[in-house]
Design an enzyme around this catalytic site. Structure first.
Site, PDB file in Angstrom:
ATOM      1  N   CYS A  46     -86.474 -37.668  18.312  1.00 24.40           N
ATOM      2  CA  CYS A  46     -87.740 -36.968  18.038  1.00 24.40           C
ATOM      3  C   CYS A  46     -88.039 -35.910  19.096  1.00 24.40           C
ATOM      4  CB  CYS A  46     -88.864 -38.005  17.967  1.00 24.40           C
ATOM      5  SG  CYS A  46     -90.494 -37.286  17.937  1.00 24.40           S
TER       6      CYS A  46
ATOM      7  N   CYS B  18     -88.348 -33.984  15.725  1.00 29.87           N
ATOM      8  CA  CYS B  18     -89.734 -33.564  15.423  1.00 29.87           C
ATOM      9  C   CYS B  18     -90.256 -32.477  16.349  1.00 29.87           C
ATOM     10  CB  CYS B  18     -90.682 -34.757  15.540  1.00 29.87           C
ATOM     11  SG  CYS B  18     -89.985 -36.370  15.208  1.00 29.87           S
TER      12      CYS B  18
ATOM     13  N   LYS C 236     -88.343 -29.058  16.352  1.00 33.74           N
ATOM     14  CA  LYS C 236     -88.471 -28.574  14.962  1.00 33.74           C
ATOM     15  C   LYS C 236     -89.854 -28.011  14.708  1.00 33.74           C
ATOM     16  CE  LYS C 236     -90.293 -30.807  12.140  1.00 33.74           C
ATOM     17  NZ  LYS C 236     -89.781 -31.976  11.424  1.00 33.74           N
TER      18      LYS C 236
ATOM     19  N   TYR D 279     -84.986 -33.150   4.151  1.00 33.21           N
ATOM     20  CA  TYR D 279     -85.895 -32.796   5.239  1.00 33.21           C
ATOM     21  C   TYR D 279     -85.259 -31.794   6.220  1.00 33.21           C
ATOM     22  CZ  TYR D 279     -89.302 -36.857   5.429  1.00 33.21           C
ATOM     23  OH  TYR D 279     -90.290 -37.792   5.255  1.00 33.21           O
TER      24      TYR D 279
ATOM     25  N   LEU E  87     -84.048 -28.261   4.748  1.00 37.12           N
ATOM     26  CA  LEU E  87     -85.110 -27.357   4.302  1.00 37.12           C
ATOM     27  C   LEU E  87     -85.998 -26.921   5.465  1.00 37.12           C
ATOM     28  CD1 LEU E  87     -86.197 -28.749   0.819  1.00 37.12           C
ATOM     29  CD2 LEU E  87     -84.371 -27.166   1.398  1.00 37.12           C
ATOM     30  N   GLU E  88     -86.259 -27.829   6.394  1.00 33.49           N
ATOM     31  CA  GLU E  88     -87.105 -27.456   7.530  1.00 33.49           C
ATOM     32  C   GLU E  88     -86.402 -26.420   8.414  1.00 33.49           C
ATOM     33  OE1 GLU E  88     -89.883 -31.391   8.158  1.00 33.49           O
ATOM     34  OE2 GLU E  88     -88.156 -31.169   9.459  1.00 33.49           O
TER      35      GLU E  88
ATOM     36  N   HIS F 224    -116.204 -27.432   3.038  1.00 36.56           N
ATOM     37  CA  HIS F 224    -115.943 -26.107   2.477  1.00 36.56           C
ATOM     38  C   HIS F 224    -115.963 -25.055   3.584  1.00 36.56           C
ATOM     39  CE1 HIS F 224    -115.639 -23.329  -0.808  1.00 36.56           C
ATOM     40  NE2 HIS F 224    -116.662 -22.631  -0.366  1.00 36.56           N
TER      41      HIS F 224
ATOM     42  N   GLU G  33    -110.306 -29.996   0.518  1.00 34.58           N
ATOM     43  CA  GLU G  33    -111.417 -30.305  -0.394  1.00 34.58           C
ATOM     44  C   GLU G  33    -110.977 -30.347  -1.856  1.00 34.58           C
ATOM     45  OE1 GLU G  33    -114.590 -27.363  -0.881  1.00 34.58           O
ATOM     46  OE2 GLU G  33    -113.266 -25.817  -0.075  1.00 34.58           O
TER      47      GLU G  33
END
Ligand code: FAD
Ligand code: NAP
Length: 592
Positions: free
Chosen positions: A154, A159, A162, A295, A298-299, A567, A572
């Site tokens: 990681c 992670c 990345k 994962y 594509l990342e 908002h 939302e």
């Protein structure tokens, strides 16, 4: 006798209890009328200790062991737990080992193999609970010679770099948007790979150092060496100079993680790189072919394209296997619209070097998975991202008797992360059938240590784990894909509510109108409970985390409808979902 409340009384009671534990081979704190205590005493063939001021003893035992209930069993100074834990220990043989005093002859209470997300969490927690702990971490260099520091995948090659490189790419988009918002800057914008790589790697270096300090502060003995079992309770540790040292422990936790898989085709190890090399690559990779479609592929393909590089992704079958395919395809389409090329239904068969360099030039030959067609292409860099192999084949598991799934090298465990060998546990990416995510490894490691050494019974919950794929348009999900929900409950018993949306921040720059998408899958048989949550849009991790908590609380569609939105945000959209997929109604968003 009233419960003891003052500090002196408490510390006297604590030392009285500790003395009892230290001076008796077996101590069972109990209540005379408790049937479970009687059961345990019968099993241990030992009389019960029923103190008069039971409440004070129970309060203090809670403080010392995390367990308030009785029976509370100690054998040879080791806290075993209550009735269930004692019976389990009897079943798995560890009770007999404790009674034989075998725990006393080991160098450590716990040895953790692997200092990544799971291993560090587990070792630190066990040390906090007063155990003598060692953690071994060793990085075998990649075929290109890349290596890194403490902390596992990681922090070093997963992670963290990345997400930082994904952020770099998103800043590029933000700069284009900025002009539309009135920011004026004259100079041509270009990206410097070396500056980014150095900054990211400096940050990683600070994390590596932080982990070392944390281990030292908590009295975990960290050894930078490769560990392998030579006996069930003994490992050999080989450091980078080849020096061998031997250690024993009462218990072991395996947390050795995974490493990128290679293709096994000519030229793959010689000329290609994997994610283990990419984040510290000393030069800009240039025109890149990414092989794989999950994962990692594509990342990485996404952020490389975001840096302005020419990127092609070679897909063997589908995008993001296991994920909701409607979502996966939308994420892919967005990448395609933003310049990423996809070569679908091809697999590489050969990689040759045309010219050495940093980067050089490579020729890739690939074949169709459907016809006899062969294609060729030229790239500066080939990034292989076709999955990862569990690091379990060279750690002597046969010597310890630990069963491994021979097909994928993964370790099967029970719901307490215990392998078939009672004193050996496993956590993180090497587990069979579990999520391969950092927070999962951390949670499993921490809870395991608490169960082993604090009398806790809490287990890691692997259901409804929220996750995010950091593609250029991020995809967050929790729970079931639509395909899986249909498989489990039947099309008629689920209702899918969905909507496209246009984030306010995208409107002024005029980009990606109605490309973002939110969808929930509800179980009609269970009060319209949300069993699948899917979000494609900015800040997917931040959005999905909260809905993950809601799903843990078993949120229903009605509860989402009665939640008032914030908002103007993207999240939302989930408080106003009205159109069902089955109705075929219009889901484009016109305004706020
Ligand atoms: P690891 O972190 O891999 O640690 C295992 C450690 O053990 C390593 O340091 C290894 O060198 C060491 N080791 C192995 N064998 C031995 C031995 N015999 N002796 C001593 N040491 C040994 N997860 C997320 O949650 N979010 C993300 O965004 C994300 N992005 C990722 C991006 C990439 C490119 C990759 C590859 C993974 C990503 N992951 C992400 C997954 C995440 O990194 C892993 O799930 C996590 O690191 C697993 O932790 P672990 O403790 O099981 O193993
Ligand atoms: P993966 O999920 O196992 O996917 C492997 C990919 O490679 C699939 O697309 C597969 O295609 C393809 N592939 C396999 N063999 C191939 C071959 N011989 N030729 C061409 N393509 C081939 O692997 P991953 O992307 O490395 O991810 C590993 C794990 O890391 C993930 O499960 C995830 O948990 C974790 N991770 C998490 C994050 C995050 O949280 N954001 C990021 C990265 C990684 P098929 O579909 O055809 O099999």
């Amino acid at each position: 006798m009233p419960p003891i409340e003052n500090d002196t009384g408490k510390s006297e009671l604590k030392s009285r209890i500790q003395q009892l534990i230290d001076s008796n081979q077996v101590v069972v704190f109990s209540k005379s009328y408790c049937p479970y205590c009687v059961k345990v005493s019968f099993r241990l063939q030992h009389s019960l200790f029923c103190p008069e001021d039971g409440t004070s003893y129970q309060d203090m035992l809670l403080e010392m062991t995390g367990q308030k209930t009785v029976p509370n069993v100690f054998i040879n100074k080791t806290h075993v737990g209550g009735c269930d834990k004692t019976m389990q220990a009897h079943k798995d043989g560890s009770l007999q080992q404790l009674l034989n005093g075998e725990n006393e002859s080991y160098d450590y209470d716990l040895i953790v193999i692997g200092g990544g997300s799971g291993g560090l969490a587990c070792s630190k927690e066990a040390a906090i609970l007063g155990k003598k702990v060692m953690v071994l971490d060793y990085v075998v260099p990649t075929p290109k010679g890349t290596t890194w520091g403490l902390g596992g995948t990681c922090v070093n090659v997963g992670c963290i770099p990345k997400k930082l490189m994904h952020q770099t790419a998103m800043l590029g988009t933000a700069m284009q948007d900025a002009r539309k918002f009135g920011w004026e800057f004259e100079e041509t914008v270009k990206h410097n790979w070396e500056t980014m790589r150095t900054a990211v790697n400096n940050y990683i270096g600070s994390l590596n150092w932080g982990y070392r300090v944390a281990l030292r502060d908590k009295n975990v003995n960290y050894v930078n060496a490769y560990a392998e079992f030579i006996e069930p309770h003994k490992i050999k540790a080989t450091n980078k100079r080849g020096k061998e040292t031997f250690y024993t422990a009462a218990k072991f936790v395996l947390a050795t993680g995974e490493r990128p898989r290679y293709l096994g085709i000519p030229g793959d190890k010689e000329y290609c790189i994997t994610s283990d090399d990419l984040f510290s690559l000393p030069y800009c990779p240039g025109k890149t072919l990414v092989i794989g479609a999950s994962y990692v592929a594509l990342e990485c393909g996404g952020f490389l394209a975001g840096l302005g590089l020419d990127v092609t992704i070679m897909v063997r079958s589908i995008l993001l296997r296991g994920f909701d395919q409607d979502m996966a395809n939308r994420a892919g389409e967005h990448m395609e619209e933003h310049g990423v090329k996809f070569l679908r239904k091809y697999v590489p068969i050969k990689v040759e070097e045309l010219e050495a360099g940093t980067p050089g030039r490579l020729k890739v030959t690939a074949k169709s998975t459907e016809t006899d067609e062969i294609i060729e292409g030229e790239y500066n860099t080939v990034l292989i991202a076709v999955g990862r192999d569990a690091c379990t084949d060279k750690i002597g598991l046969d010597k310890a008797g630990v069963k491994v799934n021979s097909k994928n090298g993964k370790i099967p465990v029970n719901d307490e992360e215990q392998t078939n060998v009672p004193h050996i546990y496993a956590i993180g990416d090497i587990l069979e059938g579990k999520w391969e995510l950092t927070p999962v490894a951390i949670q499993a490691g921490k809870l395991l240590a608490r169960r082993l050494y604090r009398g806790s019974t809490l287990k890691c919950d692997y259901i409804n784990v929220p996750t995010t794929v950091f593609t250029p348009l991020e995809y967050g999900s929790c729970g079931l894909s639509e395909e899986r929900a249909i498989e489990l409950y039947g099309q008629d018993n689920i209702e899918v509510f969905h909507s496209l949306f246009w984030p306010l921040e995208f409107t002024v720059p005029g980009r990606d109108n109605n490309r973002c998408y939110g969808k929930i899958i509800c179980n009609k048989l269970d009060d319209d409970r949300v069993i699948g949550f899917h979000y494609l849009g900015p800040n997917a991790g931040e959005v999905t985390q909260g809905f993950g908590a809601a799903m843990k609380c078993r949120v229903t569609k009605e509860q989402l409808d009665s939640t008032i939105g914030i908002h103007p945000t993207c999240a939302e959209v989930f408080t106003t979902l009205e159109v069902t997929k089955s109705s075929g109604g219009d889901i484009t968003q016109a305004g706020c």
